[in-house]
Design an enzyme around this catalytic site. Structure first.
Site, mmCIF file in Angstrom:
data_model
loop_
_atom_site.group_PDB
_atom_site.id
_atom_site.type_symbol
_atom_site.label_atom_id
_atom_site.label_comp_id
_atom_site.label_asym_id
_atom_site.label_seq_id
_atom_site.Cartn_x
_atom_site.Cartn_y
_atom_site.Cartn_z
ATOM 1 N N GLY A 257 0.546 -1.346 0.408
ATOM 2 C CA GLY A 257 -0.058 -0.456 0.187
ATOM 3 C C GLY A 257 0.940 1.278 -0.213
ATOM 4 N N GLU A 295 4.129 -6.585 1.209
ATOM 5 C CA GLU A 295 3.449 -7.414 -0.514
ATOM 6 C C GLU A 295 3.244 -5.515 -1.173
ATOM 7 O OE1 GLU A 295 -0.278 -9.156 0.052
ATOM 8 O OE2 GLU A 295 1.040 -10.901 0.697
ATOM 9 N N PRO A 296 4.976 -4.730 -0.605
ATOM 10 C CA PRO A 296 5.021 -3.814 -2.147
ATOM 11 C C PRO A 296 5.294 -4.043 -3.289
ATOM 12 C CG PRO A 296 6.855 -4.324 -1.006
ATOM 13 C CD PRO A 296 6.481 -5.550 -0.546
ATOM 14 N N GLY A 297 4.323 -3.104 -4.094
ATOM 15 C CA GLY A 297 4.422 -2.952 -5.283
ATOM 16 C C GLY A 297 5.017 -2.239 -6.110
ATOM 17 N N ARG A 335 -3.159 4.455 -15.990
ATOM 18 C CA ARG A 335 -3.042 4.998 -14.444
ATOM 19 C C ARG A 335 -4.117 6.621 -14.743
ATOM 20 N NH1 ARG A 335 0.234 6.230 -11.237
ATOM 21 N NH2 ARG A 335 -1.154 5.744 -9.570
ATOM 22 N N TYR A 339 -7.655 6.796 -13.053
ATOM 23 C CA TYR A 339 -8.046 7.465 -11.773
ATOM 24 C C TYR A 339 -7.669 9.017 -12.013
ATOM 25 C CZ TYR A 339 -6.448 2.569 -10.960
ATOM 26 O OH TYR A 339 -6.684 0.825 -10.848
ATOM 27 N N CYS A 367 -9.137 7.390 -29.031
ATOM 28 C CA CYS A 367 -10.466 8.751 -29.522
ATOM 29 C C CYS A 367 -11.269 7.776 -28.179
ATOM 30 C CB CYS A 367 -11.044 7.969 -30.862
ATOM 31 S SG CYS A 367 -12.821 8.767 -30.747
ATOM 32 N N GLU A 368 -10.698 9.142 -27.408
ATOM 33 C CA GLU A 368 -11.031 8.674 -25.846
ATOM 34 C C GLU A 368 -10.948 10.135 -25.177
ATOM 35 O OE1 GLU A 368 -13.348 7.617 -22.481
ATOM 36 O OE2 GLU A 368 -12.625 6.238 -24.349
ATOM 37 N N TYR A 396 2.327 -0.450 -12.747
ATOM 38 C CA TYR A 396 0.948 -0.311 -13.364
ATOM 39 C C TYR A 396 0.931 -0.071 -14.534
ATOM 40 C CZ TYR A 396 -0.856 -2.535 -9.081
ATOM 41 O OH TYR A 396 -0.104 -3.183 -7.288
#
Length: 416
Positions: A257, A295-297, A335, A339, A367-368, A396
């Protein structure tokens, strides 16, 4: 005066961005864009930084398990393996990848959710793998499968509980509590009121639960520390209650986290205080758990990767200035499109500083409407052909990238 983001990997020389001593423009010219550039030495530096931050835990024993979902790129995984970390995997595919790279099954925790019978069957086929269940309802099915495969098959089993509180930088990444801040019911973990039921049922079916796991959410900063501390207390208190009834636990898994630094004004999560809090709570409780897991990512890989894109042209419309680049968010770094809080620092690698910066939106080629890497950013006015570096993109980015609009995903280049 160095920029807040400069380090051994990222440096400014002669107003150009250098990556481990090599001009970013040179790498872009030789390898093409869009391009992910990863620094394997930076991953090792971040690992050592984390080890130092967690040193107040001594003499307690702890292991770091990399959250593989952050980035499954093989050279990155090989680098992490050389550091001695374990793996947090959330799918059979991630478990297979970890095994292929050389991680021993005994250092892999399979913590998937909404597991199918095929997922469970796969987990049972890997001797030494730790299976972490987040639903009481899976136990009868798991027992039936063990009978089918082998009645005396050894199984390392733990439970993921939901401590009732969660925390994350966006509602979609909060993984504990009853509901997210947007009112979405949280699907993860076992309701605390059903945890002892899960333990009893597992034992009655012939299993021996060995540990307790929790995960609160992703992207913690300094302001999140009070909530995280409260969750630590809940986990330790619950583990103490379990040990009193059923004997010592083998491990306590605190999840991951903690965020890397994405912006200059971001307050960093106080890892040393976190470590001291955990140590004090465990020592006060008298817990006999032998091992702590983290558990770091993002923390390990985000700052070790960036995305290089080329400016195709500058566009003016309704008073907005756009730097139109040859990449799309969903194909390379989703990302910022998913977000709104995910703000990555953008640097003009061809001209880092200017006395007259302009306010820009970095527009992708999809196209977004949400396909923008950044907006409201101040940069030296790019020229067509300039290279922009989107920093701290090692987590990510590649792992979430798609072929939306049938655009290709970026290639990767590694600095060793």
């Amino acid at each position: 005066m160095p920029e807040w983001w400069e380090n051994e990997f990222l440096q400014v020389k002669n107003n150009k961005l250098y990556l481990e001593g090599i001009p970013a423009e040179e790498i872009a010219r030789q390898e093409g864009t869009p391009l992910y550039v990863y620094s394997l030495p930076q991953i090792k530096r971040k690992y050592q930084e984390l080890v130092e931050a967690l040193s107040p835990l001594k003499p307690l024993t702890y292991h770091i398990h990399y959250a593989l979902k952050a980035n499954a790129n093989q050279p990155l995984l090989e680098t992490l393996l050389s550091c001695g970390v374990g793996i947090d995997a959330v799918s059979p595919g991630e478990v297979k990848k970890a095994l292929e790279v050389g991680f021993p099954a005994e250092k892999i925790f399979f913590t998937g959710t909404s597991l199918s019978s095929e997922d469970l069957r796969f987990a049972l086929s890997i001797p030494g793998l730790y299976l972490i269940l987040d639903a009481v309802e899976l136990l009868p099915q798991l027992k039936a499968l063990t009978r089918e495969i082998s009645s005396d098959l050894p199984l390392k089993l733990g439970f993921r509980w939901n401590p009732g509180i969660g925390q994350g930088f966006n509602a979609k990444v909060i993984t504990a509590g009853a509901s997210s801040t947007e009112g979405i019911p949280i699907k993860f973990g076992i309701d605390p009121h059903r945890l002892e039921e899960a333990w009893k049922q597992a034992i009655s079916l012939g299993f021996q639960p060995s540990g307790l796991h929790q995960h609160l959410g992703s992207g913690w900063t300094g302001s999140d520390f009070p909530v995280i501390s409260q969750a630590v207390e809940r986990l330790v208190r619950t583990a103490q209650r379990l040990e009193e009834k059923w004997g010592p636990l083998e491990f306590l898994d605190f999840g991951g986290g903690f965020a890397p630094r994405y912006q200059a004004d971001q307050s960093l999560f106080p890892l040393r205080d976190y470590a001291l809090t955990i140590k004090n709570k465990i020592q006060q409780s008298g817990l006999k758990s032998k091992l702590l897991i983290f558990e770091p990512g993002k923390f390990l890989v985000a700052e070790a990767g960036l995305l290089l894109v080329k400016v195709e042209y500058i566009k003016s419309s309704f008073g907005h200035l756009f730097a139109c680049v040859n990449a799309g968010t969903f194909n390379s770094l989703p990302r910022p499109a998913i977000y709104p809080e995910a703000r990555h620092k953008v640097v003009n690698a061809s001209c880092v500083h200017s006395s007259q910066p302009v306010t820009l939106t970095i527009a992708g080629n999809l196209c977004e409407t949400g396909d923008v890497f950044a907006w409201g950013v101040k940069l030296p006015l790019p020229q067509p052909g300039d290279i922009l570096a989107i920093l701290h993109a090692g987590a990510y980015g590649e792992s979430m990238a798609s072929t939306f609009n049938l655009r290709s995903r970026p290639r990767a280049f590694y600095l060793t």
